[in-house]
Design a protein around this motif. Sequence first.
Motif, PDB file in Angstrom:
ATOM      1  N   PHE A 140       0.839  -1.198   0.000  1.00  0.00           N
ATOM      2  CA  PHE A 140       0.000   0.000   0.000  1.00  0.00           C
ATOM      3  C   PHE A 140       0.882   1.260   0.000  1.00  0.00           C
ATOM      4  O   PHE A 140       0.407   2.344  -0.305  1.00  0.00           O
ATOM      5  N   ASP A 141       2.171   1.105   0.307  1.00  0.00           N
ATOM      6  CA  ASP A 141       3.095   2.246   0.242  1.00  0.00           C
ATOM      7  C   ASP A 141       3.854   2.129  -1.077  1.00  0.00           C
ATOM      8  O   ASP A 141       4.681   1.228  -1.247  1.00  0.00           O
ATOM      9  N   SER A 142       3.562   3.040  -1.980  1.00  0.00           N
ATOM     10  CA  SER A 142       4.117   2.915  -3.342  1.00  0.00           C
ATOM     11  C   SER A 142       5.644   2.930  -3.341  1.00  0.00           C
ATOM     12  O   SER A 142       6.284   2.466  -4.276  1.00  0.00           O
ATOM     13  N   ARG A 143       6.236   3.445  -2.240  1.00  0.00           N
ATOM     14  CA  ARG A 143       7.715   3.464  -2.185  1.00  0.00           C
ATOM     15  C   ARG A 143       8.288   2.047  -2.069  1.00  0.00           C
ATOM     16  O   ARG A 143       9.464   1.824  -2.319  1.00  0.00           O
ATOM     17  N   GLU A 183      -6.037  -3.229  11.437  1.00  0.00           N
ATOM     18  CA  GLU A 183      -6.853  -3.790  10.346  1.00  0.00           C
ATOM     19  C   GLU A 183      -6.127  -3.782   9.008  1.00  0.00           C
ATOM     20  O   GLU A 183      -6.519  -4.469   8.075  1.00  0.00           O
ATOM     21  N   ILE A 184      -5.069  -2.969   8.925  1.00  0.00           N
ATOM     22  CA  ILE A 184      -4.249  -2.956   7.692  1.00  0.00           C
ATOM     23  C   ILE A 184      -2.983  -3.783   7.905  1.00  0.00           C
ATOM     24  O   ILE A 184      -2.597  -4.620   7.092  1.00  0.00           O
ATOM     25  N   GLY A 185      -2.344  -3.580   9.049  1.00  0.00           N
ATOM     26  CA  GLY A 185      -1.061  -4.236   9.308  1.00  0.00           C
ATOM     27  C   GLY A 185      -1.174  -5.737   9.447  1.00  0.00           C
ATOM     28  O   GLY A 185      -0.296  -6.480   8.989  1.00  0.00           O
ATOM     29  N   ALA A 238       6.865   6.686   9.596  1.00  0.00           N
ATOM     30  CA  ALA A 238       6.497   8.104   9.572  1.00  0.00           C
ATOM     31  C   ALA A 238       6.037   8.426   8.164  1.00  0.00           C
ATOM     32  O   ALA A 238       6.800   8.876   7.316  1.00  0.00           O
ATOM     33  N   ASN A 239       4.802   8.120   7.901  1.00  0.00           N
ATOM     34  CA  ASN A 239       4.203   8.486   6.614  1.00  0.00           C
ATOM     35  C   ASN A 239       2.974   9.317   6.934  1.00  0.00           C
ATOM     36  O   ASN A 239       2.511   9.350   8.083  1.00  0.00           O
ATOM     37  N   PRO A 240       2.389  10.005   5.980  1.00  0.00           N
ATOM     38  CA  PRO A 240       1.286  10.925   6.266  1.00  0.00           C
ATOM     39  C   PRO A 240       0.108  10.275   6.978  1.00  0.00           C
ATOM     40  O   PRO A 240      -0.512  10.856   7.855  1.00  0.00           O
ATOM     41  N   THR A 241      -0.161   9.014   6.632  1.00  0.00           N
ATOM     42  CA  THR A 241      -1.312   8.347   7.257  1.00  0.00           C
ATOM     43  C   THR A 241      -1.045   8.039   8.718  1.00  0.00           C
ATOM     44  O   THR A 241      -1.879   8.277   9.583  1.00  0.00           O
ATOM     45  N   GLU A 273      11.604  10.775   2.842  1.00  0.00           N
ATOM     46  CA  GLU A 273      11.384   9.920   1.662  1.00  0.00           C
ATOM     47  C   GLU A 273       9.948   9.979   1.137  1.00  0.00           C
ATOM     48  O   GLU A 273       9.377   8.969   0.739  1.00  0.00           O
ATOM     49  N   LEU A 274       9.383  11.174   1.157  1.00  0.00           N
ATOM     50  CA  LEU A 274       8.009  11.301   0.649  1.00  0.00           C
ATOM     51  C   LEU A 274       7.994  11.807  -0.788  1.00  0.00           C
ATOM     52  O   LEU A 274       6.951  12.184  -1.307  1.00  0.00           O
ATOM     53  N   GLY A 275       9.150  11.887  -1.408  1.00  0.00           N
ATOM     54  CA  GLY A 275       9.184  12.222  -2.826  1.00  0.00           C
ATOM     55  C   GLY A 275       8.806  13.678  -3.107  1.00  0.00           C
ATOM     56  O   GLY A 275       8.824  14.521  -2.203  1.00  0.00           O
ATOM     57  N   PRO A 276       8.399  13.956  -4.356  1.00  0.00           N
ATOM     58  CA  PRO A 276       8.182  15.349  -4.803  1.00  0.00           C
ATOM     59  C   PRO A 276       7.013  16.044  -4.103  1.00  0.00           C
ATOM     60  O   PRO A 276       6.906  17.250  -4.124  1.00  0.00           O
ATOM     61  N   THR A 277       6.141  15.293  -3.435  1.00  0.00           N
ATOM     62  CA  THR A 277       4.980  15.939  -2.784  1.00  0.00           C
ATOM     63  C   THR A 277       5.235  16.170  -1.296  1.00  0.00           C
ATOM     64  O   THR A 277       4.321  16.443  -0.527  1.00  0.00           O
TER      65      THR A 277
END
Length: 441
Positions: A31-34, A137-139, A325-328, A357-361
């Motif tokens: 689910f994490d495109s990275r 529920e995701i992990g 540490a991602n936005p979600t 490491e969140l890229g261009p955004t």
Amino acid sequence: MKLTIHEIAQVIGAKNDWSQLTNASVNNIEFDSRLITAGDIFLPLHGARDGHDFIPTAFEKGAIMTFSEKTVEQPHLLVENNLKAFQKLAQYYLEKTQVPVVAVTGSNGKTTTKDMIAAVLSKKYKTYKTQGNHNNEIGLPYTVLHMPDDTEKLVLEMGMDHPGDIDFLSKLARPELAVITLIGEAHLEFMGSRENIAKGKMGITAGLHGELIAPADPIINTFIPENQKITRFGASGEELYITKLIEHKDCLTFETNFLNDEISIPVPGKYNATNAMLAAYVGCHYSLSEPEIRSALGQVELTRNRTEWKKAKNGADLLSDVYNANPTAMRLILETFQAIPKNKNGRKIAVLADMLELGPTAVQLHEQVLESLDFTKLDAVYLYGPLMKNLEKVAADKPVSHFSDLKMLTEILSANLQPTDQVLFKGSNSMKLSEVVEKLI
Ligand SMILES: N#Cc1c(NC(=O)c2cc(S(=O)(=O)N3CCOCC3)c(Cl)cc2Cl)sc2c1CCN(Cc1ccc(O)cc1)C2
């Protein structure tokens, strides 16, 4: 993961015509495109951003398929709800592989106990366990679908954010053995009361088809299903208890009423002796020898930086969540932290550091954290790192301070911390907020 695209399409009830799509074997589902690599399936989730926005990036990185809740130009499996499809696939995969599951939950210590149980079972079985804080529920479905193909035992940590969470995870995983470490204090889990916490944790019996190991705490008694095989642990006289404990600075030795010889573990704390006792009992349950159990526990490696409440030297409550540490994850932990009632006369402070490491955004994603800050609940927000400077700029009229220097942040925080404060620490591991926490406890 031993699944093909067509098999997955059937299991999740894909609504589009998938028969003309490739029937390749799938590498992984992310689910994490990275994290996407060649041969993966992408799973767009509704995190801080709509995951569908990242479908093009996922295919640039080698994805061969994506789940999707809408028709898109890339090869996709169309479903009503991506997360529900993901969870259904995980449940199917467990049924297909028949890998036995040991489930662990509890207000504190569940991560350590999970690690210790996995260490013990690894002496005899190819064992896979929950990684990091992937216990929701995701992990949990993510863990199931990432277990190696030769896994013989799966140790799953089950976390609870809301009532019913653990019932759902237990029905998905269908454990053959379940462990509850302890029923904690209500005010640090916004469940309202210890009874509600007990009821929530006992949800682990919803899908259990074997034995439950639980604390002697009478608060769970009304939630024990009829005919449930249960083993209680606690003070002397219970079925499982510690008979001798010798604590050292960074290790300890203990004895129990069911083992012949003493056990040593490389961590201090009576609660860790209890966690190790539970792991030893699980080892006995699976016919491991005492020497095997002793060897495993003597060299156990624990998951670092567990997301748990810690006490500062002055009594303040600190919650350090320095995992993903991602936005979600930032949004979810802020929602959780802000929903917990303040201590009497206490303040609620969030200390947030850069998400890397969140890229261009990255700049927009840091500015968007503003949407997750509830200043009717937060008394102060301390920001650290160059990217968080962007959040400070969009929060001009709010009680937000930015620091470029970790030492200065630590000094200001330490000088102003009150015993009744609650403080959240969240940011990428490499921003070293864990060092600030270590200075306060
Ligand atoms: N929103 C969002 C993003 C991510 N979210 C997640 O990974 C995520 C994490 C979590 S979680 O809270 O970390 N977590 C997952 C595992 O179990 C425990 C809880 C959850 Cl619940 C859901 C999601 Cl969708 S990862 C990620 C983004 C947005 C930016 N992405 C990098 C990127 C930037 C620019 C591009 O063009 C392409 C990718 C990386």
